[in-house]
Design a protein around this motif. Structure first.
Motif, PDB file in Angstrom:
ATOM      1  N   PRO A  95      42.105  47.680  43.409  1.00 49.52           N
ATOM      2  CA  PRO A  95      43.983  46.458  44.260  1.00 49.52           C
ATOM      3  C   PRO A  95      44.796  47.866  43.552  1.00 49.52           C
ATOM      4  N   ARG A 113      43.261  53.276  47.106  1.00 48.91           N
ATOM      5  CA  ARG A 113      43.730  52.517  47.099  1.00 48.91           C
ATOM      6  C   ARG A 113      43.833  50.996  48.247  1.00 48.91           C
ATOM      7  N   TYR A 114      43.771  49.393  47.972  1.00 52.50           N
ATOM      8  CA  TYR A 114      44.163  49.450  48.620  1.00 52.50           C
ATOM      9  C   TYR A 114      45.017  48.040  48.439  1.00 52.50           C
ATOM     10  N   ARG A 115      46.124  47.689  49.504  1.00 53.28           N
ATOM     11  CA  ARG A 115      47.210  46.930  49.542  1.00 53.28           C
ATOM     12  C   ARG A 115      47.245  45.133  48.696  1.00 53.28           C
ATOM     13  N   TYR A 116      47.513  44.589  48.088  1.00 58.66           N
ATOM     14  CA  TYR A 116      46.805  43.542  47.668  1.00 58.66           C
ATOM     15  C   TYR A 116      48.160  42.381  47.626  1.00 58.66           C
ATOM     16  N   VAL A 136      49.565  37.219  47.642  1.00 59.98           N
ATOM     17  CA  VAL A 136      48.488  38.024  47.983  1.00 59.98           C
ATOM     18  C   VAL A 136      49.303  38.919  49.108  1.00 59.98           C
ATOM     19  N   LEU A 186      45.586  43.793  52.995  1.00 58.82           N
ATOM     20  CA  LEU A 186      44.598  43.701  52.767  1.00 58.82           C
ATOM     21  C   LEU A 186      43.163  44.540  53.452  1.00 58.82           C
ATOM     22  N   LEU A 193      36.921  44.106  43.611  1.00 61.53           N
ATOM     23  CA  LEU A 193      37.294  43.196  43.839  1.00 61.53           C
ATOM     24  C   LEU A 193      38.030  41.935  43.144  1.00 61.53           C
ATOM     25  N   HIS A 212      43.305  37.872  39.953  1.00 62.84           N
ATOM     26  CA  HIS A 212      43.734  39.513  40.067  1.00 62.84           C
ATOM     27  C   HIS A 212      44.836  39.987  39.013  1.00 62.84           C
TER      28      HIS A 212
END
Length: 451
Positions: free
Chosen positions: A163, A196-199, A207, A212, A227, A232
């Protein structure tokens, strides 16, 4: 007068010459460490060093990782102190090496804590629990298992998705919001494809669910997705159960592999089951998964480094094979884990009375954190600080993402002696009744003063 020669002068001279030559050759050898490159400085280490050198009376360190109490000391439960003393004086406990996969009772109780006693995966004997050296050790062991045994019919090397915050629609490869050490753990295991993924959405201060889902929806099949099960780190933002259902459905349809991090079960909602709901839901949907657990915050076992890796498999037939491979990997990583902290955790979790007292202790820590959040939000409101501060109370766990930018954080550090990372995230437990007013006033000034 020259000294008389006894007949060995030539030999002595030759020996001395050889010694000088050997000495010169040794001096000419290059050290194997000559070209060692100095590692990049750790921002957290520098921040702490600067704080310690600061002589200002009102300085506050908000970047710590430990859970603190109202006195600013590491929070510790009286129950844990009693259990430690009880164990240290137990004459039936003999010194000896622990099993390579850790204490059996600890693994059993840690597994039940995450999945629930009546979990179908536990009943069907397709769950493996392994004691590790902290949660970092659990992540590393999980990464090694994935590299060696995930889809053994082909050479798997990623990608692994971590994330990250969103910044102008792009994904940063390196970000202060997510410690690079997490990416480094996977890279050290041989996984170079770390993406990376946008969180986190800085505009909404929450969020970024839509982004995501977009990022994970375009991830290749069999990608591993890291996750946070709840709260987070370090933003404190977490998904609702409905949002978790959407993420789970996507992972099932895209054949993604979830790797959960559960660093402080109970500190987000004050409820062990709620904090582990996402892990249990994925397991109930038939997904295989890994889950790295830590018992540092909730048991105050920071020095003992008590971690646990949970492996949920599809079939019990694979359990012994995975267990044997895990044992082989542990042998090359740390051989055998320390048992002291694990005994404390196992003792508490296996005793109903201790369990109730521990739950109450954790709940009090959470209630104090919630009160600090509410008081901070109210102080900022009364000061007329720009923007809405509801996100402070909507987040959970130890950490909070204030939404301050790097220049505002620099103002806090240099002008107000508040030490926090450049991403604006802070440890809520470091705020107490003595420094709350000063922290709130400083944040207000950072927002309103010309920088």
């Amino acid at each position: 007068m020259r000294p008389a020669c006894d007949g060995n002068c030539g030999g002595a001279t030759e020996s001395a010459t050889r010694k000088v030559g050997l000495h010169e050759r040794k001096k000419s050898f290059l050290s194997v460490f000559n070209d060692t490159v100095t590692a990049a400085p750790n921002p957290e280490t520098k921040l702490l060093a600067d704080f310690r050198k600061d002589t200002h009376a009102n300085k506050v360190y908000l970047a710590g990782k430990e859970c603190l109490n109202e006195e600013g000391q590491t929070a510790g439960l009286p129950l844990i102190a009693r259990i430690k003393k009880q164990i240290s004086t137990d004459p039936t406990l003999c010194a000896g090496y622990s099993p390579s996969l850790g204490l059996t009772e600890f693994n059993r109780r840690a597994t039940q804590l995450a999945l629930g006693r009546n979990s179908p995966a536990i009943v069907e004997n397709r769950v493996l629990g392994i004691q590790t050296v902290g949660s970092t050790g659990a992540v590393r062991l999980g990464a090694e298992l994935l590299v060696h045994w995930y889809d053994i019919r082909s050479a798997w090397c990623g990608p692994v998705y971590l994330p990250t915050p969103c910044d102008d629609g792009t994904i940063r490869k390196r970000t202060a919001l997510l410690p690079d050490s997490l990416a480094g753990v996977f890279e050290a295991a041989g996984i170079q494809a770390v993406r990376r993924y946008r969180y986190w959405d800085p505009a909404q201060r929450g969020v970024s669910v839509q982004q995501l889902l977009e990022d994970l929806g375009s991830a290749p099949e069999q990608s591993v997705v890291v996750l946070f099960a709840s709260a987070h780190c370090p933003t404190g933002a977490h998904l609702s159960q409905e949002q978790w259902r959407l993420v789970t459905e996507l992972m099932v349809s895209r054949r993604l592999f979830p790797f959960f991090l559960l660093p402080a079960q109970g500190l987000c909602h004050g409820d062990m089951e709620l904090d582990a709901w996402s892990v249990r839901h994925c397991a109930s949907e038939g997904l295989e998964l890994l889950c790295a657990q830590s018992f540092s915050h909730t048991f105050g076992l920071y020095e003992e480094r008590v971690g646990h890796l949970l492996c949920v498999l599809k079939q019990s037939a694979a359990l012994l094979a995975v267990q044997s491979q895990a044992g082989r990997l542990v042998g090359s990583l740390w051989s055998r884990p320390s048992v002291g902290g694990a005994r404390v955790v196992a003792t508490v979790l296996s005793n109903p009375a201790h369990l109730i007292e521990w739950h109450e202790g954790v709940r009090r820590v959470v209630e104090r954190g919630m009160l600090i959040r509410e008081r901070l939000r109210e102080k900022l409101r009364l000061l007329g600080s720009p923007g809405c501060w509801d996100h402070v109370t909507q987040q959970g766990g130890l950490y909070c993402c204030t939404g301050l930018n790097a220049r505002q954080v620099e103002f806090l550090v240099k002008r107000r002696h508040l030490y926090l990372p450049s991403n604006g995230c802070l440890n809520v437990s470091a705020i107490n009744s003595r420094n709350l007013d000063y922290v709130a006033e400083s944040i207000h000034l950072a927002l309103t003063s010309p920088l």
